[in-house]
Design an enzyme around this catalytic site. Sequence first.
Site, PDB file in Angstrom:
ATOM      1  N   LYS A   1      -9.103   0.366  -1.766  1.00 26.49           N
ATOM      2  CA  LYS A   1      -9.466  -0.189  -0.539  1.00 26.49           C
ATOM      3  C   LYS A   1     -11.425   0.307   0.411  1.00 26.49           C
ATOM      4  O   LYS A   1     -11.717   1.353   0.617  1.00 26.49           O
ATOM      5  CB  LYS A   1      -8.686   0.907   0.555  1.00 26.49           C
TER       6      LYS A   1
ATOM      7  N   GLU B   1       0.933  -1.516   0.041  1.00 23.45           N
ATOM      8  CA  GLU B   1      -0.208  -0.058   0.083  1.00 23.45           C
ATOM      9  C   GLU B   1       1.118   1.383   0.046  1.00 23.45           C
ATOM     10  O   GLU B   1       1.817   1.247   0.699  1.00 23.45           O
ATOM     11  CB  GLU B   1      -1.074   0.103   1.330  1.00 23.45           C
TER      12      GLU B   1
ATOM     13  N   CYS C   1      -4.089  -3.517   3.571  1.00 20.64           N
ATOM     14  CA  CYS C   1      -3.937  -3.572   5.274  1.00 20.64           C
ATOM     15  C   CYS C   1      -4.923  -3.487   5.878  1.00 20.64           C
ATOM     16  O   CYS C   1      -5.175  -4.281   6.769  1.00 20.64           O
ATOM     17  CB  CYS C   1      -3.493  -2.133   5.682  1.00 20.64           C
TER      18      CYS C   1
END
Length: 273
Positions: free
Chosen positions: A106, A40, A146
């Site tokens: 995300k 990321e 993440c």
Amino acid sequence: MRIALAQIGAGTDPEANLALVADHTARAADAGAELVLFPEATMCRFGVPLAPVAQPLDGPWADAVREVAERAGVTVVAGMFCPTADGRVTNTLLATGPGVDAHYHKIHLYDAFGFAESHTVAKGFEPVVIDVPTADGAVPVGLTTCYDVRFPELHLELAERGAKLLTVHASWGSGPGKLEQWTLLARARALDTGCFVAAVDQPYPGDELAKKGPTGNGGSIVASPTGDIAVQAGLEPELLVTDVDLAAVERARETIAVLRNRTTIPRKAQSQG
């Protein structure tokens, strides 16, 4: 299937970070990797304003990553930021290579541990599975970023959509117990789904830079479908290259059978009046 996890430390210059992508992709391809995973925020690390560096998916930074992947003949997945109409950005994974051109925004934003990602980042909504070409045929790979790793439901959905390998691309916030949580969560998601989980992080950047936000904690990991650690990096920059035996996915799913035995629990009805 041979994969590579490039635990690189991104700086604030997208061009310099692009050079890291090119170098590590070439090295991974030379080692026989068919899929190369970057963290990321590969485009630019956290801790600085992101809107000024954000570019669209058809912008020069993404196109340069496409050229790197095409030249190496591998699939590359790397984190970048794209502008949005409201002045924020999306935290985006670009997946590219021969026969692959996809992206994932995300879904779960990092509004935790005193950090509020949603202030500057707009959330995504759609899970994404890509088909990665290999010498033995296409492999379905689910993409996550993440903080997503803390949410089993997303990974179960990706497995239900056919994923055999799940990737987690992170710039994991450091702190007491955070590396242990990262490792535990990657292994848990592998057990939840009967998938391999390849979780790539940025390295630990040092105490001063770590204070600026979630800038990495090292510990990139590949967990097997039975939750074992196949390989794990330390805190420093590192290129991990490893083989994953995709036949182990079907063996684990037959033996542990959590996907087959999974039952949807109805939500409790809200009281009326």
